[in-house]
Design an enzyme around this catalytic site. Structure first.
Site, PDB file in Angstrom:
ATOM      1  N   HIS A  35     -19.152  54.220  -2.916  1.00 15.00           N
ATOM      2  CA  HIS A  35     -20.133  53.324  -3.053  1.00 15.00           C
ATOM      3  C   HIS A  35     -21.362  53.819  -4.310  1.00 15.00           C
ATOM      4  O   HIS A  35     -21.301  55.055  -4.609  1.00 15.00           O
ATOM      5  CB  HIS A  35     -21.224  53.105  -1.890  1.00 15.00           C
ATOM      6  CG  HIS A  35     -22.136  51.902  -2.030  1.00 15.00           C
ATOM      7  ND1 HIS A  35     -23.430  52.407  -2.315  1.00 15.00           N
ATOM      8  CD2 HIS A  35     -21.990  50.754  -1.734  1.00 15.00           C
ATOM      9  CE1 HIS A  35     -24.238  51.145  -2.666  1.00 15.00           C
ATOM     10  NE2 HIS A  35     -23.534  50.294  -2.101  1.00 15.00           N
TER      11      HIS A  35
ATOM     12  N   VAL B 119     -24.280  54.733  -5.090  1.00 18.13           N
ATOM     13  CA  VAL B 119     -25.303  55.698  -4.590  1.00 18.13           C
ATOM     14  C   VAL B 119     -24.665  56.731  -4.243  1.00 18.13           C
ATOM     15  O   VAL B 119     -25.451  57.787  -4.000  1.00 18.13           O
ATOM     16  CB  VAL B 119     -26.309  55.099  -3.588  1.00 18.13           C
ATOM     17  CG1 VAL B 119     -27.389  53.957  -3.779  1.00 18.13           C
ATOM     18  CG2 VAL B 119     -25.721  55.001  -2.323  1.00 18.13           C
ATOM     19  N   LYS B 120     -23.310  56.868  -4.033  1.00 19.31           N
ATOM     20  CA  LYS B 120     -22.863  58.383  -3.708  1.00 19.31           C
ATOM     21  C   LYS B 120     -22.526  59.203  -4.556  1.00 19.31           C
ATOM     22  O   LYS B 120     -22.861  58.988  -5.866  1.00 19.31           O
ATOM     23  CB  LYS B 120     -21.478  58.010  -2.911  1.00 19.31           C
ATOM     24  CG  LYS B 120     -21.539  57.053  -1.605  1.00 19.31           C
ATOM     25  CD  LYS B 120     -22.605  57.586  -0.617  1.00 19.31           C
ATOM     26  CE  LYS B 120     -22.245  57.047   0.769  1.00 19.31           C
ATOM     27  NZ  LYS B 120     -22.626  55.542   0.927  1.00 19.31           N
ATOM     28  N   HIS B 121     -21.919  60.335  -4.151  1.00 16.96           N
ATOM     29  CA  HIS B 121     -21.805  61.439  -5.490  1.00 16.96           C
ATOM     30  C   HIS B 121     -20.873  60.893  -6.616  1.00 16.96           C
ATOM     31  O   HIS B 121     -21.374  61.202  -7.828  1.00 16.96           O
ATOM     32  CB  HIS B 121     -21.169  62.535  -4.729  1.00 16.96           C
ATOM     33  CG  HIS B 121     -21.948  63.425  -3.788  1.00 16.96           C
ATOM     34  ND1 HIS B 121     -21.933  62.925  -2.456  1.00 16.96           N
ATOM     35  CD2 HIS B 121     -22.808  64.233  -4.085  1.00 16.96           C
ATOM     36  CE1 HIS B 121     -22.926  63.736  -2.071  1.00 16.96           C
ATOM     37  NE2 HIS B 121     -23.551  64.465  -2.781  1.00 16.96           N
TER      38      HIS B 121
END
Length: 398
Positions: free
Chosen positions: A193, A195-197
Protein backbone atom coordinates in the site's frame (compact mmCIF):
# COMPACT_ATOMS: atom_id res chain seq x y z
CA UNK A 1 -4.45 22.33 3.05
CA UNK A 2 -3.99 25.57 4.96
CA UNK A 3 -5.13 25.85 8.54
CA UNK A 4 -5.44 29.04 10.62
CA UNK A 5 -7.10 27.55 13.68
CA UNK A 6 -4.01 26.75 15.75
CA UNK A 7 -3.88 26.99 19.54
CA UNK A 8 -4.95 30.42 20.82
CA UNK A 9 -5.92 31.35 17.27
CA UNK A 10 -2.26 31.86 16.39
CA UNK A 11 -0.35 30.82 13.33
CA UNK A 12 0.13 27.05 12.83
CA UNK A 13 3.62 25.60 12.99
CA UNK A 14 3.28 24.69 9.31
CA UNK A 15 1.61 26.49 6.43
CA UNK A 16 0.92 23.22 4.58
CA UNK A 17 -0.44 19.89 5.76
CA UNK A 18 2.06 17.12 6.49
CA UNK A 19 0.52 13.62 6.10
CA UNK A 20 1.45 10.78 8.44
CA UNK A 21 2.59 8.64 5.51
CA UNK A 22 3.04 8.93 1.77
CA UNK A 23 4.59 7.07 -1.17
CA UNK A 24 7.88 8.20 -2.71
CA UNK A 25 7.83 7.91 -6.51
CA UNK A 26 10.70 9.12 -8.68
CA UNK A 27 11.54 9.28 -12.39
CA UNK A 28 13.05 5.78 -12.35
CA UNK A 29 9.79 4.34 -11.00
CA UNK A 30 7.76 6.14 -13.64
CA UNK A 31 10.03 5.02 -16.48
CA UNK A 32 9.95 1.40 -15.31
CA UNK A 33 6.15 1.44 -15.42
CA UNK A 34 6.15 3.11 -18.83
CA UNK A 35 8.43 0.37 -20.16
CA UNK A 36 5.89 -2.27 -19.14
CA UNK A 37 3.01 -0.27 -20.59
CA UNK A 38 4.85 -0.37 -23.92
CA UNK A 39 5.51 -4.12 -23.66
CA UNK A 40 3.36 -7.09 -24.65
CA UNK A 41 2.21 -7.81 -21.10
CA UNK A 42 0.46 -5.42 -18.73
CA UNK A 43 -1.40 -7.92 -16.55
CA UNK A 44 -0.02 -11.29 -15.37
CA UNK A 45 3.22 -11.62 -17.33
CA UNK A 46 6.96 -12.06 -16.75
CA UNK A 47 7.35 -8.96 -14.60
CA UNK A 48 5.30 -10.60 -11.83
CA UNK A 49 7.79 -13.46 -11.56
CA UNK A 50 10.73 -11.04 -11.56
CA UNK A 51 9.19 -9.09 -8.69
CA UNK A 52 8.36 -12.24 -6.75
CA UNK A 53 11.93 -13.49 -7.07
CA UNK A 54 13.29 -10.10 -6.04
CA UNK A 55 11.23 -10.08 -2.84
CA UNK A 56 11.93 -13.74 -2.04
CA UNK A 57 15.67 -13.21 -2.47
CA UNK A 58 15.58 -10.08 -0.32
CA UNK A 59 13.94 -11.83 2.65
CA UNK A 60 15.80 -15.15 2.16
CA UNK A 61 12.67 -17.16 1.32
CA UNK A 62 12.38 -19.90 -1.31
CA UNK A 63 9.08 -18.72 -2.78
CA UNK A 64 6.95 -15.60 -3.11
CA UNK A 65 3.46 -15.19 -4.56
CA UNK A 66 2.20 -11.69 -5.39
CA UNK A 67 -1.43 -10.67 -4.84
CA UNK A 68 -3.63 -7.70 -5.67
CA UNK A 69 -3.51 -6.50 -2.05
CA UNK A 70 -2.13 -7.43 1.35
CA UNK A 71 -5.64 -8.45 2.38
CA UNK A 72 -5.92 -10.80 -0.60
CA UNK A 73 -2.52 -12.24 0.30
CA UNK A 74 -3.65 -12.94 3.87
CA UNK A 75 -6.80 -14.59 2.53
CA UNK A 76 -4.62 -16.77 0.32
CA UNK A 77 -2.44 -17.73 3.27
CA UNK A 78 -5.48 -18.74 5.33
CA UNK A 79 -6.69 -20.88 2.43
CA UNK A 80 -3.29 -22.51 1.97
CA UNK A 81 -3.19 -23.23 5.71
CA UNK A 82 -6.48 -25.10 5.40
CA UNK A 83 -8.43 -22.82 7.72
CA UNK A 84 -12.13 -23.60 7.48
CA UNK A 85 -15.41 -23.72 9.42
CA UNK A 86 -14.99 -23.95 13.22
CA UNK A 87 -11.21 -23.41 13.07
CA UNK A 88 -9.88 -20.78 15.46
CA UNK A 89 -6.99 -18.45 14.61
CA UNK A 90 -5.30 -16.32 17.26
CA UNK A 91 -4.25 -12.80 16.37
CA UNK A 92 -3.87 -9.35 17.90
CA UNK A 93 -6.57 -6.66 18.16
CA UNK A 94 -4.10 -3.82 17.57
CA UNK A 95 -3.93 -4.18 13.82
CA UNK A 96 -5.84 -3.36 10.66
CA UNK A 97 -9.06 -5.35 10.34
CA UNK A 98 -7.64 -7.48 7.50
CA UNK A 99 -5.54 -9.49 9.99
CA UNK A 100 -8.76 -10.93 11.41
CA UNK A 101 -11.07 -10.61 8.40
CA UNK A 102 -8.93 -13.09 6.46
CA UNK A 103 -9.98 -15.76 8.97
CA UNK A 104 -13.66 -14.91 8.53
CA UNK A 105 -13.30 -15.22 4.76
CA UNK A 106 -12.52 -18.90 5.36
CA UNK A 107 -15.41 -19.28 7.82
CA UNK A 108 -12.99 -19.54 10.71
CA UNK A 109 -13.14 -17.68 14.01
CA UNK A 110 -10.64 -14.94 14.96
CA UNK A 111 -9.55 -15.16 18.61
CA UNK A 112 -7.90 -12.06 20.03
CA UNK A 113 -4.89 -12.32 22.34
CA UNK A 114 -3.87 -9.28 24.35
CA UNK A 115 -0.78 -7.20 23.65
CA UNK A 116 2.46 -6.53 25.48
CA UNK A 117 1.93 -3.12 27.16
CA UNK A 118 5.50 -2.06 26.30
CA UNK A 119 5.92 -3.10 22.65
CA UNK A 120 2.19 -3.20 21.69
CA UNK A 121 2.87 -6.51 19.91
CA UNK A 122 0.90 -9.69 20.59
CA UNK A 123 1.73 -11.21 23.96
CA UNK A 124 2.88 -14.87 23.83
CA UNK A 125 1.50 -15.54 27.32
CA UNK A 126 -1.93 -14.38 26.16
CA UNK A 127 -1.63 -16.53 23.02
CA UNK A 128 -1.02 -19.59 25.15
CA UNK A 129 -4.08 -18.78 27.27
CA UNK A 130 -6.27 -18.62 24.15
CA UNK A 131 -5.22 -21.94 22.57
CA UNK A 132 -8.00 -24.56 22.40
CA UNK A 133 -8.47 -27.84 20.56
CA UNK A 134 -10.00 -25.79 17.72
CA UNK A 135 -6.97 -23.55 17.24
CA UNK A 136 -5.45 -23.98 13.76
CA UNK A 137 -3.06 -21.05 13.37
CA UNK A 138 -1.52 -17.92 14.86
CA UNK A 139 -1.29 -14.61 12.98
CA UNK A 140 1.23 -12.43 14.83
CA UNK A 141 1.43 -8.85 13.55
CA UNK A 142 4.76 -7.04 13.58
CA UNK A 143 3.26 -3.76 14.74
CA UNK A 144 5.00 -0.59 13.47
CA UNK A 145 7.77 -2.77 11.96
CA UNK A 146 9.07 -4.21 15.25
CA UNK A 147 8.94 -8.01 15.12
CA UNK A 148 6.84 -9.84 17.67
CA UNK A 149 8.56 -12.34 19.99
CA UNK A 150 8.75 -15.03 17.34
CA UNK A 151 10.78 -17.54 19.37
CA UNK A 152 7.96 -17.76 21.88
CA UNK A 153 5.25 -17.73 19.22
CA UNK A 154 6.94 -20.53 17.28
CA UNK A 155 7.43 -22.56 20.46
CA UNK A 156 3.70 -22.43 21.16
CA UNK A 157 2.96 -23.30 17.53
CA UNK A 158 5.25 -26.32 17.68
CA UNK A 159 3.71 -27.56 20.93
CA UNK A 160 0.16 -27.42 19.56
CA UNK A 161 0.90 -28.17 15.88
CA UNK A 162 -0.23 -24.72 14.73
CA UNK A 163 0.58 -22.82 11.53
CA UNK A 164 2.22 -19.39 11.88
CA UNK A 165 1.19 -16.76 9.33
CA UNK A 166 3.14 -13.56 9.98
CA UNK A 167 1.36 -10.32 9.15
CA UNK A 168 4.42 -8.28 8.24
CA UNK A 169 2.57 -5.49 6.46
CA UNK A 170 4.68 -3.08 8.55
CA UNK A 171 7.91 -5.05 8.57
CA UNK A 172 9.56 -5.38 5.16
CA UNK A 173 13.27 -5.11 5.94
CA UNK A 174 12.92 -5.94 9.64
CA UNK A 175 14.98 -8.63 11.36
CA UNK A 176 14.38 -10.91 14.33
CA UNK A 177 17.62 -12.10 15.94
CA UNK A 178 19.49 -11.47 12.68
CA UNK A 179 16.97 -13.43 10.59
CA UNK A 180 14.96 -11.48 8.04
CA UNK A 181 11.23 -11.27 8.53
CA UNK A 182 9.79 -13.29 5.67
CA UNK A 183 12.01 -16.31 6.25
CA UNK A 184 10.87 -17.42 9.71
CA UNK A 185 7.18 -18.38 9.93
CA UNK A 186 5.28 -20.83 7.72
CA UNK A 187 4.03 -17.93 5.60
CA UNK A 188 4.62 -14.18 5.77
CA UNK A 189 2.57 -11.39 4.25
CA UNK A 190 3.97 -8.03 3.14
CA UNK A 191 1.83 -5.10 1.97
CA UNK A 192 2.64 -2.61 -0.78
CA UNK A 193 0.00 0.00 0.00
CA UNK A 194 1.29 3.55 -0.66
CA UNK A 195 2.14 4.28 3.00
CA UNK A 196 4.23 1.11 3.39
CA UNK A 197 7.98 0.75 2.87
CA UNK A 198 7.58 0.30 -0.88
CA UNK A 199 4.45 0.57 -2.99
CA UNK A 200 2.88 -1.07 -6.02
CA UNK A 201 -0.19 1.17 -5.69
CA UNK A 202 -2.11 -1.66 -4.10
CA UNK A 203 -0.59 -5.08 -3.66
CA UNK A 204 0.73 -7.71 -1.32
CA UNK A 205 2.85 -10.84 -1.31
CA UNK A 206 3.26 -14.09 0.61
CA UNK A 207 6.71 -15.55 1.17
CA UNK A 208 7.22 -19.15 2.23
CA UNK A 209 9.68 -22.04 2.14
CA UNK A 210 6.87 -24.57 1.82
CA UNK A 211 6.32 -25.78 -1.76
CA UNK A 212 2.82 -27.10 -1.01
CA UNK A 213 1.71 -23.70 0.28
CA UNK A 214 3.38 -22.06 -2.72
CA UNK A 215 1.43 -24.14 -5.23
CA UNK A 216 -1.86 -23.57 -3.41
CA UNK A 217 -1.26 -19.81 -3.30
CA UNK A 218 -0.54 -19.65 -7.04
CA UNK A 219 -3.75 -21.49 -7.85
CA UNK A 220 -5.87 -19.65 -5.29
CA UNK A 221 -5.09 -16.21 -6.75
CA UNK A 222 -6.24 -17.37 -10.21
CA UNK A 223 -9.78 -18.68 -9.63
CA UNK A 224 -8.52 -22.07 -8.43
CA UNK A 225 -7.39 -22.77 -12.00
CA UNK A 226 -4.33 -24.78 -12.98
CA UNK A 227 -2.64 -25.67 -16.27
CA UNK A 228 0.01 -27.78 -14.56
CA UNK A 229 -0.02 -31.11 -16.45
CA UNK A 230 1.02 -33.04 -13.37
CA UNK A 231 -2.03 -31.83 -11.42
CA UNK A 232 -4.73 -32.14 -14.08
CA UNK A 233 -7.56 -34.59 -13.41
CA UNK A 234 -8.35 -34.75 -17.13
CA UNK A 235 -6.62 -33.43 -20.25
CA UNK A 236 -8.49 -32.46 -23.41
CA UNK A 237 -5.47 -31.00 -25.19
CA UNK A 238 -2.82 -28.24 -25.05
CA UNK A 239 -5.50 -25.57 -24.49
CA UNK A 240 -6.94 -27.31 -21.45
CA UNK A 241 -7.13 -25.89 -17.93
CA UNK A 242 -9.02 -26.94 -14.83
CA UNK A 243 -10.74 -25.08 -12.03
CA UNK A 244 -10.17 -27.47 -9.16
CA UNK A 245 -11.52 -25.37 -6.29
CA UNK A 246 -13.16 -22.01 -5.74
CA UNK A 247 -10.39 -19.47 -5.95
CA UNK A 248 -10.38 -15.73 -6.57
CA UNK A 249 -9.09 -13.22 -9.07
CA UNK A 250 -6.41 -11.85 -6.76
CA UNK A 251 -3.70 -11.36 -9.38
CA UNK A 252 -1.29 -8.46 -9.37
CA UNK A 253 -0.63 -6.76 -12.71
CA UNK A 254 2.72 -6.40 -14.45
CA UNK A 255 2.22 -2.65 -14.19
CA UNK A 256 2.17 -2.89 -10.39
CA UNK A 257 5.03 -5.38 -10.32
CA UNK A 258 7.17 -3.06 -12.45
CA UNK A 259 6.70 -0.30 -9.91
CA UNK A 260 7.53 -2.79 -7.16
CA UNK A 261 10.77 -3.84 -8.86
CA UNK A 262 11.90 -0.24 -9.12
CA UNK A 263 10.85 0.52 -5.54
CA UNK A 264 12.73 -2.54 -4.20
CA UNK A 265 15.97 -1.03 -5.51
CA UNK A 266 15.42 1.86 -3.13
CA UNK A 267 14.08 -0.09 -0.15
CA UNK A 268 17.29 -0.06 1.91
CA UNK A 269 17.71 3.69 1.40
CA UNK A 270 14.06 4.21 2.42
CA UNK A 271 14.64 2.24 5.62
CA UNK A 272 17.84 4.18 6.39
CA UNK A 273 15.91 7.43 6.14
CA UNK A 274 13.14 6.14 8.41
CA UNK A 275 15.74 5.09 11.00
CA UNK A 276 17.44 8.47 10.75
CA UNK A 277 14.17 10.30 11.45
CA UNK A 278 13.30 7.93 14.31
CA UNK A 279 16.67 8.73 15.90
CA UNK A 280 15.87 12.44 15.71
CA UNK A 281 12.43 11.88 17.22
CA UNK A 282 13.92 9.81 20.03
CA UNK A 283 16.63 12.34 20.83
CA UNK A 284 14.38 15.40 20.74
CA UNK A 285 11.34 13.91 22.50
CA UNK A 286 12.94 11.85 25.27
CA UNK A 287 12.90 14.79 27.68
CA UNK A 288 9.12 15.21 27.46
CA UNK A 289 7.48 13.29 30.33
CA UNK A 290 4.03 13.99 28.87
CA UNK A 291 4.62 11.37 26.14
CA UNK A 292 5.90 7.81 26.17
CA UNK A 293 8.18 6.89 23.27
CA UNK A 294 8.16 3.54 21.44
CA UNK A 295 9.87 0.70 23.30
CA UNK A 296 12.65 -0.93 21.26
CA UNK A 297 13.75 -4.49 21.97
CA UNK A 298 17.46 -5.31 21.83
CA UNK A 299 17.22 -8.50 19.76
CA UNK A 300 15.19 -7.10 16.87
CA UNK A 301 15.78 -4.64 14.07
CA UNK A 302 12.69 -2.63 13.14
CA UNK A 303 12.24 -1.15 9.69
CA UNK A 304 10.03 1.52 11.29
CA UNK A 305 6.82 1.72 9.34
CA UNK A 306 5.16 3.78 12.08
CA UNK A 307 6.31 5.95 14.97
CA UNK A 308 3.68 5.65 17.69
CA UNK A 309 3.78 7.72 20.87
CA UNK A 310 1.58 7.27 23.91
CA UNK A 311 0.20 10.18 25.92
CA UNK A 312 0.90 10.26 29.64
CA UNK A 313 -2.62 11.38 30.50
CA UNK A 314 -1.77 12.06 34.16
CA UNK A 315 0.41 15.00 33.06
CA UNK A 316 -1.98 16.48 30.49
CA UNK A 317 -5.22 18.40 30.93
CA UNK A 318 -6.59 17.16 27.62
CA UNK A 319 -7.68 13.76 26.31
CA UNK A 320 -6.29 12.04 23.23
CA UNK A 321 -9.01 13.46 20.96
CA UNK A 322 -8.23 17.02 22.00
CA UNK A 323 -4.49 16.46 21.67
CA UNK A 324 -4.97 14.87 18.24
CA UNK A 325 -7.11 17.76 17.01
CA UNK A 326 -4.63 20.31 18.32
CA UNK A 327 -1.82 18.72 16.30
CA UNK A 328 -4.01 18.67 13.21
CA UNK A 329 -4.62 22.39 13.69
CA UNK A 330 -0.86 22.81 13.50
CA UNK A 331 -1.08 21.04 10.10
CA UNK A 332 0.55 17.88 11.43
CA UNK A 333 -1.23 14.85 9.92
CA UNK A 334 -1.26 12.52 12.89
CA UNK A 335 -3.21 9.27 12.92
CA UNK A 336 -4.19 6.45 15.29
CA UNK A 337 -3.15 2.81 14.75
CA UNK A 338 -5.48 1.10 15.55
CA UNK A 339 -9.00 0.85 16.89
CA UNK A 340 -9.02 -2.66 18.45
CA UNK A 341 -10.57 -4.90 15.80
CA UNK A 342 -13.21 -6.46 18.03
CA UNK A 343 -14.53 -3.00 18.94
CA UNK A 344 -15.68 -2.46 15.35
CA UNK A 345 -19.51 -2.60 14.93
CA UNK A 346 -19.31 -5.64 12.65
CA UNK A 347 -17.35 -7.63 15.22
CA UNK A 348 -19.69 -6.55 18.00
CA UNK A 349 -22.52 -7.99 15.90
CA UNK A 350 -20.61 -11.28 15.89
CA UNK A 351 -20.64 -11.30 19.69
CA UNK A 352 -17.23 -9.88 20.55
CA UNK A 353 -17.43 -7.76 23.69
CA UNK A 354 -15.28 -5.08 25.35
CA UNK A 355 -12.88 -6.36 27.97
CA UNK A 356 -11.36 -9.19 25.89
CA UNK A 357 -7.93 -7.54 25.80
CA UNK A 358 -7.54 -4.97 28.62
CA UNK A 359 -4.02 -3.86 27.62
CA UNK A 360 -5.08 -3.20 24.03
CA UNK A 361 -8.12 -1.18 25.11
CA UNK A 362 -6.10 0.87 27.60
CA UNK A 363 -3.31 1.66 25.16
CA UNK A 364 -5.71 2.47 22.33
CA UNK A 365 -7.03 5.42 24.35
CA UNK A 366 -3.63 7.14 24.45
CA UNK A 367 -1.70 6.32 21.25
CA UNK A 368 -1.00 8.70 18.37
CA UNK A 369 1.00 8.04 15.20
CA UNK A 370 3.41 10.77 14.13
CA UNK A 371 4.39 11.39 10.47
CA UNK A 372 7.19 9.12 9.22
CA UNK A 373 8.08 8.40 5.59
CA UNK A 374 11.18 8.71 3.38
CA UNK A 375 9.86 11.69 1.42
CA UNK A 376 9.98 13.83 4.57
CA UNK A 377 12.78 16.31 5.17
CA UNK A 378 14.58 17.06 8.42
CA UNK A 379 12.63 20.32 8.52
CA UNK A 380 9.39 18.30 8.40
CA UNK A 381 10.60 16.27 11.38
CA UNK A 382 11.49 19.45 13.26
CA UNK A 383 8.04 20.86 12.48
CA UNK A 384 6.43 17.78 14.04
CA UNK A 385 8.62 18.15 17.12
CA UNK A 386 7.86 21.87 17.38
CA UNK A 387 4.13 21.23 17.09
CA UNK A 388 4.28 18.53 19.75
CA UNK A 389 6.16 20.77 22.15
CA UNK A 390 3.73 23.62 21.47
CA UNK A 391 0.67 21.48 22.16
CA UNK A 392 2.24 19.84 25.21
CA UNK A 393 3.21 23.20 26.64
CA UNK A 394 -0.33 24.48 26.21
CA UNK A 395 -2.03 21.43 27.71
CA UNK A 396 0.44 20.42 30.45
CA UNK A 397 -0.78 20.39 34.03
CA UNK A 398 0.96 22.99 36.14
Amino acid sequence: MKNTLAINGGKPVRDSYLPYGKQFIDAEDIQTVINVLKSDFITTGPTIEQFEKQVADYVDAKYAVAFSSGTAALHGACFAAGISTNDEVITTPITFVASANCVLYQNGKPVFADIDPETYNICPKSIREKVTNKTKAIIPVHFTGQPAKLDEVLKIAQEYNLIVIEDAAHALGSKYKNKKIGSIGDMTMFSFHPVKHITTGEGGIITTDNEEYYQKLLQFRTHGITRNLENLIDNHGPWYYEMQFLGYNYRMTDIQAALGISQMRKLDSFICKRKKYVKIYNEKLKELPQIILPKQLNDVCSSWHLYVIRLNSTLLKVDRKGFFQALQKENIGVNVHYVPVYMQPFYRQLGYMPGICPNAEKIYKDIITLPLYPGMTEKDIQDVISALKKVISYYSKS
